[in-house]
Design a protein around this motif. Sequence first.
Motif, PDB file in Angstrom:
ATOM      1  N   LEU A   1       0.829  -1.201   0.000  1.00  0.00           N
ATOM      2  CA  LEU A   1       0.000   0.000   0.000  1.00  0.00           C
ATOM      3  C   LEU A   1       0.866   1.255   0.000  1.00  0.00           C
ATOM      4  O   LEU A   1       0.572   2.228  -0.713  1.00  0.00           O
TER       5      LEU A   1
ATOM      6  N   ALA B   1       2.159   1.639  -3.458  1.00  0.00           N
ATOM      7  CA  ALA B   1       1.101   2.080  -4.363  1.00  0.00           C
ATOM      8  C   ALA B   1       0.808   3.561  -4.181  1.00  0.00           C
ATOM      9  O   ALA B   1       0.575   4.281  -5.156  1.00  0.00           O
ATOM     10  N   ILE B   2       0.842   4.032  -2.931  1.00  0.00           N
ATOM     11  CA  ILE B   2       0.619   5.457  -2.681  1.00  0.00           C
ATOM     12  C   ILE B   2       1.751   6.284  -3.266  1.00  0.00           C
ATOM     13  O   ILE B   2       1.528   7.350  -3.854  1.00  0.00           O
ATOM     14  N   SER B   3       2.983   5.776  -3.140  1.00  0.00           N
ATOM     15  CA  SER B   3       4.123   6.538  -3.671  1.00  0.00           C
ATOM     16  C   SER B   3       4.138   6.564  -5.195  1.00  0.00           C
ATOM     17  O   SER B   3       4.699   7.475  -5.792  1.00  0.00           O
TER      18      SER B   3
ATOM     19  N   SER C   1       1.451   6.898  -7.018  1.00  0.00           N
ATOM     20  CA  SER C   1       0.335   7.776  -7.400  1.00  0.00           C
ATOM     21  C   SER C   1      -0.633   7.116  -8.380  1.00  0.00           C
ATOM     22  O   SER C   1      -1.257   7.792  -9.185  1.00  0.00           O
TER      23      SER C   1
ATOM     24  N   SER D   1      -4.020   5.533  -8.607  1.00  0.00           N
ATOM     25  CA  SER D   1      -5.216   5.462  -7.772  1.00  0.00           C
ATOM     26  C   SER D   1      -5.893   4.095  -7.837  1.00  0.00           C
ATOM     27  O   SER D   1      -6.430   3.624  -6.830  1.00  0.00           O
TER      28      SER D   1
ATOM     29  N   VAL E   1      -3.882   1.819  -5.558  1.00  0.00           N
ATOM     30  CA  VAL E   1      -4.137   2.146  -4.154  1.00  0.00           C
ATOM     31  C   VAL E   1      -5.488   1.588  -3.721  1.00  0.00           C
ATOM     32  O   VAL E   1      -5.615   1.004  -2.630  1.00  0.00           O
TER      33      VAL E   1
ATOM     34  N   GLY F   1      -5.748  -1.340  -1.011  1.00  0.00           N
ATOM     35  CA  GLY F   1      -6.529  -0.938   0.154  1.00  0.00           C
ATOM     36  C   GLY F   1      -7.683  -1.899   0.412  1.00  0.00           C
ATOM     37  O   GLY F   1      -7.984  -2.228   1.559  1.00  0.00           O
TER      38      GLY F   1
END
Length: 112
Positions: free
Chosen positions: A49, A52-54, A56, A58, A61, A65
Motif C-alpha cells: 500500500l 502504491a501510494i508513492s 500515485s 489510484s 491504491v 486498500g
Amino acid sequence: MADAQSVREEVSSAKAVLLGALAPGVNGPTWNTLKSAFLLLGLSLSLMLALAISSSDSSLVLHVGFLVLITATLFLLLSWFLAQTGLVTIENQMRDLDLVPNAGSETNKKRT
C-alpha cells in the motif's frame, strides 16, 4: 491423567498445527501460527500500500486498500469466532483422530 500429561509433552508444535488442520476445533499452536501468518500478510500488504501510494496510481491504491480491508475483516471475524467457541486442547484433537490409545481397548486386546 498421567497419559494426558505425557501426550502433551511429546507433541511438537509442528505436529500440533497439523492436528489443528485435521481435527475439529482449533488448538493454541494452530491459532498462534494463524496470527503470525496474518501479521506477515498485513505487513506485506502495508508495504504494498505504501508503494502504491508513492506511485500515485489510484486504481492500485484502491485495489491494495481493498485487500488490506479484506485481511483485517477476516482476522477480526476469525478472532471473534474463536472467542465465542474457544480453543480445544491437543489431547482432545488426538482423541478425535484416535491417535491416543485408550486404556480400555488395551485390556480388551489382552483378553482376546
